[in-house]
Design a protein around this motif. Structure first.
Motif, PDB file in Angstrom:
ATOM      1  N   MET A   1       0.847  -1.205   0.000  1.00  0.00           N
ATOM      2  CA  MET A   1       0.000   0.000   0.000  1.00  0.00           C
ATOM      3  C   MET A   1       0.883   1.256   0.000  1.00  0.00           C
ATOM      4  SD  MET A   1      -2.952   1.038   2.782  1.00  0.00           S
ATOM      5  CE  MET A   1      -4.427   0.207   2.299  1.00  0.00           C
ATOM      6  N   LYS A   2       0.582   2.193  -0.915  1.00  0.00           N
ATOM      7  CA  LYS A   2       1.385   3.421  -0.940  1.00  0.00           C
ATOM      8  C   LYS A   2       0.977   4.316   0.239  1.00  0.00           C
ATOM      9  CE  LYS A   2       2.268   7.558  -3.666  1.00  0.00           C
ATOM     10  NZ  LYS A   2       3.480   7.882  -2.948  1.00  0.00           N
ATOM     11  N   THR A   3       1.971   4.972   0.861  1.00  0.00           N
ATOM     12  CA  THR A   3       1.679   5.858   1.995  1.00  0.00           C
ATOM     13  C   THR A   3       2.010   7.302   1.621  1.00  0.00           C
ATOM     14  OG1 THR A   3       2.258   4.106   3.529  1.00  0.00           O
ATOM     15  CG2 THR A   3       2.223   6.324   4.428  1.00  0.00           C
ATOM     16  N   ILE A   4       1.103   8.216   2.005  1.00  0.00           N
ATOM     17  CA  ILE A   4       1.437   9.648   1.906  1.00  0.00           C
ATOM     18  C   ILE A   4       1.517  10.177   3.337  1.00  0.00           C
ATOM     19  CG2 ILE A   4       0.680  11.933   1.161  1.00  0.00           C
ATOM     20  CD1 ILE A   4      -0.599  10.745  -1.220  1.00  0.00           C
ATOM     21  N   LYS A   5       2.674  10.689   3.684  1.00  0.00           N
ATOM     22  CA  LYS A   5       2.869  11.187   5.049  1.00  0.00           C
ATOM     23  C   LYS A   5       2.846  12.714   5.030  1.00  0.00           C
ATOM     24  CE  LYS A   5       5.864   9.935   8.868  1.00  0.00           C
ATOM     25  NZ  LYS A   5       7.129   9.258   9.181  1.00  0.00           N
ATOM     26  N   ILE A   6       1.919  13.277   5.811  1.00  0.00           N
ATOM     27  CA  ILE A   6       1.753  14.736   5.835  1.00  0.00           C
ATOM     28  C   ILE A   6       2.083  15.252   7.234  1.00  0.00           C
ATOM     29  CG2 ILE A   6       0.061  16.618   5.655  1.00  0.00           C
ATOM     30  CD1 ILE A   6      -1.551  14.849   3.745  1.00  0.00           C
ATOM     31  N   ILE A   7       2.966  16.235   7.303  1.00  0.00           N
ATOM     32  CA  ILE A   7       3.174  16.930   8.584  1.00  0.00           C
ATOM     33  C   ILE A   7       2.487  18.278   8.478  1.00  0.00           C
ATOM     34  CG2 ILE A   7       4.857  18.124  10.039  1.00  0.00           C
ATOM     35  CD1 ILE A   7       6.783  15.926   9.697  1.00  0.00           C
ATOM     36  N   SER A   8       1.559  18.569   9.376  1.00  0.00           N
ATOM     37  CA  SER A   8       1.013  19.925   9.380  1.00  0.00           C
ATOM     38  C   SER A   8       1.532  20.656  10.611  1.00  0.00           C
ATOM     39  CB  SER A   8      -0.510  19.925   9.271  1.00  0.00           C
ATOM     40  OG  SER A   8      -1.084  19.281  10.341  1.00  0.00           O
ATOM     41  N   VAL A   9       1.617  21.976  10.465  1.00  0.00           N
ATOM     42  CA  VAL A   9       2.316  22.792  11.459  1.00  0.00           C
ATOM     43  C   VAL A   9       1.390  23.859  12.030  1.00  0.00           C
ATOM     44  CG1 VAL A   9       4.208  24.447  11.774  1.00  0.00           C
ATOM     45  CG2 VAL A   9       4.491  22.531  10.190  1.00  0.00           C
ATOM     46  N   VAL A  10       1.423  24.013  13.356  1.00  0.00           N
ATOM     47  CA  VAL A  10       0.796  25.182  13.989  1.00  0.00           C
ATOM     48  C   VAL A  10       1.820  25.813  14.930  1.00  0.00           C
ATOM     49  CG1 VAL A  10      -1.614  24.415  13.913  1.00  0.00           C
ATOM     50  CG2 VAL A  10      -0.183  23.701  15.830  1.00  0.00           C
ATOM     51  N   GLY A  11       1.616  27.118  15.213  1.00  0.00           N
ATOM     52  CA  GLY A  11       2.545  27.774  16.125  1.00  0.00           C
ATOM     53  C   GLY A  11       1.836  28.764  17.030  1.00  0.00           C
ATOM     54  N   ALA A  12       0.953  29.555  16.420  1.00  0.00           N
ATOM     55  CA  ALA A  12       0.337  30.644  17.182  1.00  0.00           C
ATOM     56  C   ALA A  12      -1.190  30.565  17.089  1.00  0.00           C
ATOM     57  CB  ALA A  12       0.838  31.980  16.634  1.00  0.00           C
ATOM     58  N   PHE A  59      -7.488  26.108  22.964  1.00  0.00           N
ATOM     59  CA  PHE A  59      -8.027  25.976  21.607  1.00  0.00           C
ATOM     60  C   PHE A  59      -8.006  24.522  21.144  1.00  0.00           C
ATOM     61  CE2 PHE A  59      -7.170  30.353  22.092  1.00  0.00           C
ATOM     62  CZ  PHE A  59      -8.136  30.991  21.354  1.00  0.00           C
ATOM     63  N   PHE A  60      -6.972  23.802  21.555  1.00  0.00           N
ATOM     64  CA  PHE A  60      -6.912  22.377  21.199  1.00  0.00           C
ATOM     65  C   PHE A  60      -8.117  21.665  21.790  1.00  0.00           C
ATOM     66  CE2 PHE A  60      -2.933  21.189  19.118  1.00  0.00           C
ATOM     67  CZ  PHE A  60      -2.342  22.443  19.040  1.00  0.00           C
ATOM     68  N   LYS A  61      -8.391  22.008  23.054  1.00  0.00           N
ATOM     69  CA  LYS A  61      -9.496  21.343  23.749  1.00  0.00           C
ATOM     70  C   LYS A  61     -10.826  21.715  23.110  1.00  0.00           C
ATOM     71  CE  LYS A  61      -9.495  20.328  28.607  1.00  0.00           C
ATOM     72  NZ  LYS A  61      -9.393  21.036  29.876  1.00  0.00           N
ATOM     73  N   SER A  62     -11.069  23.034  22.971  1.00  0.00           N
ATOM     74  CA  SER A  62     -12.422  23.417  22.558  1.00  0.00           C
ATOM     75  C   SER A  62     -12.664  23.118  21.080  1.00  0.00           C
ATOM     76  CB  SER A  62     -12.712  24.879  22.902  1.00  0.00           C
ATOM     77  OG  SER A  62     -11.924  25.710  22.122  1.00  0.00           O
ATOM     78  N   LEU A  63     -11.622  23.018  20.269  1.00  0.00           N
ATOM     79  CA  LEU A  63     -11.833  22.712  18.851  1.00  0.00           C
ATOM     80  C   LEU A  63     -11.569  21.238  18.548  1.00  0.00           C
ATOM     81  CD1 LEU A  63     -10.229  25.912  17.262  1.00  0.00           C
ATOM     82  CD2 LEU A  63     -12.659  25.434  17.601  1.00  0.00           C
ATOM     83  N   ASP A  64     -11.402  20.446  19.619  1.00  0.00           N
ATOM     84  CA  ASP A  64     -11.200  19.001  19.436  1.00  0.00           C
ATOM     85  C   ASP A  64      -9.996  18.680  18.560  1.00  0.00           C
ATOM     86  OD1 ASP A  64     -12.891  17.527  20.903  1.00  0.00           O
ATOM     87  OD2 ASP A  64     -14.573  17.707  19.495  1.00  0.00           O
ATOM     88  N   ILE A  65      -8.947  19.469  18.680  1.00  0.00           N
ATOM     89  CA  ILE A  65      -7.722  19.186  17.915  1.00  0.00           C
ATOM     90  C   ILE A  65      -6.941  18.160  18.737  1.00  0.00           C
ATOM     91  CG2 ILE A  65      -5.619  20.179  16.898  1.00  0.00           C
ATOM     92  CD1 ILE A  65      -7.009  22.934  17.032  1.00  0.00           C
ATOM     93  N   PRO A  66      -6.476  17.083  18.105  1.00  0.00           N
ATOM     94  CA  PRO A  66      -5.705  16.122  18.891  1.00  0.00           C
ATOM     95  C   PRO A  66      -4.426  16.776  19.430  1.00  0.00           C
ATOM     96  CG  PRO A  66      -5.610  15.616  16.535  1.00  0.00           C
ATOM     97  CD  PRO A  66      -6.611  16.717  16.696  1.00  0.00           C
ATOM     98  N   ASP A  67      -3.910  16.268  20.547  1.00  0.00           N
ATOM     99  CA  ASP A  67      -2.656  16.820  21.076  1.00  0.00           C
ATOM    100  C   ASP A  67      -1.598  16.747  19.987  1.00  0.00           C
ATOM    101  OD1 ASP A  67      -3.719  17.292  23.511  1.00  0.00           O
ATOM    102  OD2 ASP A  67      -3.013  15.410  24.413  1.00  0.00           O
ATOM    103  N   PRO A  68      -0.726  17.758  19.912  1.00  0.00           N
ATOM    104  CA  PRO A  68       0.322  17.696  18.884  1.00  0.00           C
ATOM    105  C   PRO A  68       1.167  16.437  19.086  1.00  0.00           C
ATOM    106  CG  PRO A  68       0.430  19.765  20.118  1.00  0.00           C
ATOM    107  CD  PRO A  68      -0.645  18.961  20.743  1.00  0.00           C
ATOM    108  N   ASP A  69       1.570  15.809  17.977  1.00  0.00           N
ATOM    109  CA  ASP A  69       2.458  14.648  18.095  1.00  0.00           C
ATOM    110  C   ASP A  69       3.840  15.106  18.551  1.00  0.00           C
ATOM    111  OD1 ASP A  69       0.682  12.503  16.880  1.00  0.00           O
ATOM    112  OD2 ASP A  69       0.596  14.056  15.352  1.00  0.00           O
ATOM    113  N   ILE A  70       4.201  16.324  18.111  1.00  0.00           N
ATOM    114  CA  ILE A  70       5.532  16.841  18.439  1.00  0.00           C
ATOM    115  C   ILE A  70       5.396  18.313  18.815  1.00  0.00           C
ATOM    116  CG2 ILE A  70       7.829  17.371  17.482  1.00  0.00           C
ATOM    117  CD1 ILE A  70       7.235  15.040  15.429  1.00  0.00           C
ATOM    118  N   ASN A  71       6.028  18.727  19.935  1.00  0.00           N
ATOM    119  CA  ASN A  71       6.042  20.143  20.298  1.00  0.00           C
ATOM    120  C   ASN A  71       7.489  20.627  20.331  1.00  0.00           C
ATOM    121  OD1 ASN A  71       5.839  22.703  21.518  1.00  0.00           O
ATOM    122  ND2 ASN A  71       3.941  22.089  22.530  1.00  0.00           N
ATOM    123  N   LEU A  72       7.780  21.627  19.511  1.00  0.00           N
ATOM    124  CA  LEU A  72       9.173  22.102  19.400  1.00  0.00           C
ATOM    125  C   LEU A  72       9.542  23.061  20.541  1.00  0.00           C
ATOM    126  CD1 LEU A  72       9.288  22.842  15.538  1.00  0.00           C
ATOM    127  CD2 LEU A  72       9.735  20.688  16.707  1.00  0.00           C
TER     128      LEU A  72
END
Ligand code: UD1
Length: 396
Positions: A1-12, A59-72
Motif C-alpha cells: 500500500m502506498k503511503t502519503i505522510k503529511i506533517i502539518s504545522v501550527v505555532g500561534a 483551543f486544542f481542547k475546545s476545537l477538538d484538535i488532537p494533542d500535537p504529536d511533536i512540540n518544538l
C-alpha cells in the motif's frame, strides 16, 4: 500500500482554527484513501510559539484538535530567535520523519520557519491561505506570506483576489487552487455551540479586576468589542496612549466595551503606565484571552468590533458585525465594505477612528458570504493535495 505522510504545522493562536478542520478532513479522507489502496499518515507539529494555556491548549481542547504529536517548544523571543530555533528543531523532525508533505497555514513566524526548512529538506510544501497581500513590508506577516508563497509547491487560496496576486507575481497557474476560507469551516462547525453561551458568564469567568461594578453595565445588551495586539498599535506609547484615551473616554462612555486582552498588549499597557487607567474605567470590561467559542459568541451580538486581527475581519464579514479595522491596509480586501464586507480601515489615528465610529454606530449588521466561504474548504484542501500527488507522482 502506498503511503502519503503529511506533517502539518501550527505555532500561534490564529493557526489553531485553521488546522482543526484540516485534521478533520484528513480523517475522512483516510477512510476513502484506504479503500483505494492509499495510506494517509498525518503528524501534527506545534512549534510552541504560543504556549500560555489560554493562547494554546484551550483551543486544542475546545476545537477538538488532537494533542500535537511533536512540540518544538520554541516559546517567545525576537523574530530571528523564534524563526531560527524553529528551523533547527523542525529540521530534526523532517530528517527523522521524512514526510511527503509539509502543510503550513496563515502567516505567523512558525509558517515561515517551517516553510523554509521544508524546502531546504526537499519536502513538498503546501500553504493554506496563500496569496493574501497587504503590500505592507513593515508587517512581519507580509514577509512571512511572501516567502512562504514563493517556496510553496501547492498554494491554496481563500479568495479570487489572492489568485490574482499570485498571478501578478508570476506563480505558475497549476500550483494554485482556489479553495475558499478554512477559518469559515471552523466558524460554521462551532456556531451553534457558541450561540448557547451567555455573554454575562463569559465576562464573569474571564474578567480581570473588580467584577460587581463592571458587569452591572452589561445588563443592557448593547456592547462593543475590541481586540488589539499588533506591534504597530501597542508597541509605541505615542500611538497607544491616544487610542486608549479614545476607548476609555468615548467608546466606553457610550456602552460597555469588552476587551479580551492579548498578553503582549497587557505588558505594553503596564510598561507605559496605562494599565490602571484602563482597569478603573467602569464600562471597560477587560478579559483574559478567551476561547474560540467565547469570542465567536461575543462577536455574534456586538454592536461593533474594533480590531487589528485579520481573522476577526473575516468572521465579522460572515456574521455581519460592523468592524473598524485598526490598520492602514489589509491583506483581506474581500472583507471591506466597498466589496460588500463589514469592515472599514481606520488605521490608528483617533480623528479617523472617531468619524468612522460614529458612522458605524448608525449602521446595521450586514452578513455577507464571499465565494467558497461555505464551510467545506478543508475537504478541498485535502483533495488538492491528493490530486497534486496523483498528477505529479503516480504516473511514473
Ligand atoms: C503572533 C503573530 C501574529 C498573530 C498573533 C496572534 C507573528 C509574526 N505574529 O503575534 O500574526 O496575529 O500571533 O496572537 O508570528 N506571549 C505570551 N504568551 C504566549 C504567547 C505570547 O505571554 O503564549 C507574549 C510574549 O511576551 C511574547 C509576545 O506575547 O513576546 C508576542 O508573542 P509572539 O508570538 O512573538 O507574537 P504575537 O504578537 O502573539
Amino acid at each position: 500500500m502506498k503511503t502519503i505522510k503529511i506533517i502539518s504545522v501550527v505555532g500561534a493562536r490564529p493557526n489553531f482554527m485553521k488546522i482543526a478542520p484540516f485534521i478533520e478532513a484528513i480523517k475522512v479522507h483516510k477512510k476513502e484513501c484506504a479503500a483505494s489502496g492509499l495510506k494517509l499518515n498525518h503528524i501534527l507539529v506545534h512549534t510552541g510559539q504560543h504556549y500560555d494555556v489560554s493562547m494554546s491548549q484551550t483551543f486544542f481542547k475546545s476545537l477538538d484538535i488532537p494533542d500535537p504529536d511533536i512540540n518544538l517548544e520554541v516559546g517567545s523571543g525576537s523574530h530571528a530567535e523564534q524563526v531560527g530555533q524553529t528551523m533547527i528543531a523542525f529540521e530534526r523532525v523532517l530528517r527523522r520523519e521524512k514526510p511527503d508533505w509539509v502543510v503550513v497555514v496563515g502567516d505567523v513566524n512558525a509558517t515561515l520557519a517551517c516553510s523554509v526548512t521544508a524546502k531546504k529538506e526537499r519536502v513538498r510544501l503546501c500553504h493554506i491561505e496563500a496569496g493574501l497581500r497587504s503590500g505592507d513590508m513593515t508587517m512581519p506577516e507580509e514577509i512571512n506570506r511572501l516567502v512562504t508563497d514563493r517556496l510553496a509547491d501547492l498554494l491554496l487560496t481563500p479568495d479570487r483576489l489572492s489568485n490574482e496576486n499570485l498571478r501578478k507575481e508570476g506563480v505558475a497557474e497549476n500550483k494554485v487552487v482556489f479553495v475558499g476560507n478554512i477559518m469559515i469551516d471552523t466558524l460554521e462547525a462551532n456556531r451553534a455551540k457558541a450561540a448557547d453561551l451567555k455573554i454575562g458568564t463569559i465576562c464573569i469567568e474571564n474578567l480581570i479586576g473588580d467584577s460587581t461594578l463592571k458587569l452591572s453595565g452589561l445588563i443592557c445588551k448593547k456592547y462593543s468589542l475590541i481586540t488589539m495586539h499588533r506591534p504597530s498599535n501597542v508597541d509605541n506609547p505615542n500611538v497607544l496612549r491616544p487610542l486608549i484615551h479614545f476607548l476609555c473616554e468615548e467608546v466606553a462612555k457610550d456602552m460597555p466595551l469588552i476587551w479580551p486582552i492579548h498578553p503582549r498588549s497587557q505588558k505594553r499597557l503596564q510598561e507605559f503606565g496605562l494599565w490602571h487607567d484602563v482597569l478603573k474605567i467602569r464600562n471597560m470590561i477587560l478579559l483574559n484571552p478567551i476561547d474560540y467559542h467565547e469570542m465567536l459568541r461575543l462577536n455574534m451580538d456586538a454592536r461593533l468590533l474594533l480590531t487589528d486581527s485579520g481573522g476577526l475581519q473575516e468572521e465579522c464579514t460572515v456574521l455581519g458585525t460592523p468592524c473598524l479595522t485598526l490598520r492602514w491596509n489589509t491583506e483581506r480586501p474581500v472583507t471591506l465594505r466597498e466589496r460588500g464586507g463589514a469592515s472599514v480601515l481606520v488605521g490608528n489615528d483617533v480623528e479617523k477612528i472617531r468619524i468612522e465610529y460614529k458612522r458605524t454606530l448608525a449602521s446595521e449588521r450586514n452578513p455577507m458570504r464571499p465565494e467558497l466561504w461555505d464551510g467545506h474548504t478543508a475537504e478541498r484542501c485535502v483533495r488538492a493535495i491528493l490530486e497534486y500527488d496523483k498528477k505529479t507522482l503516480l504516473p511514473k
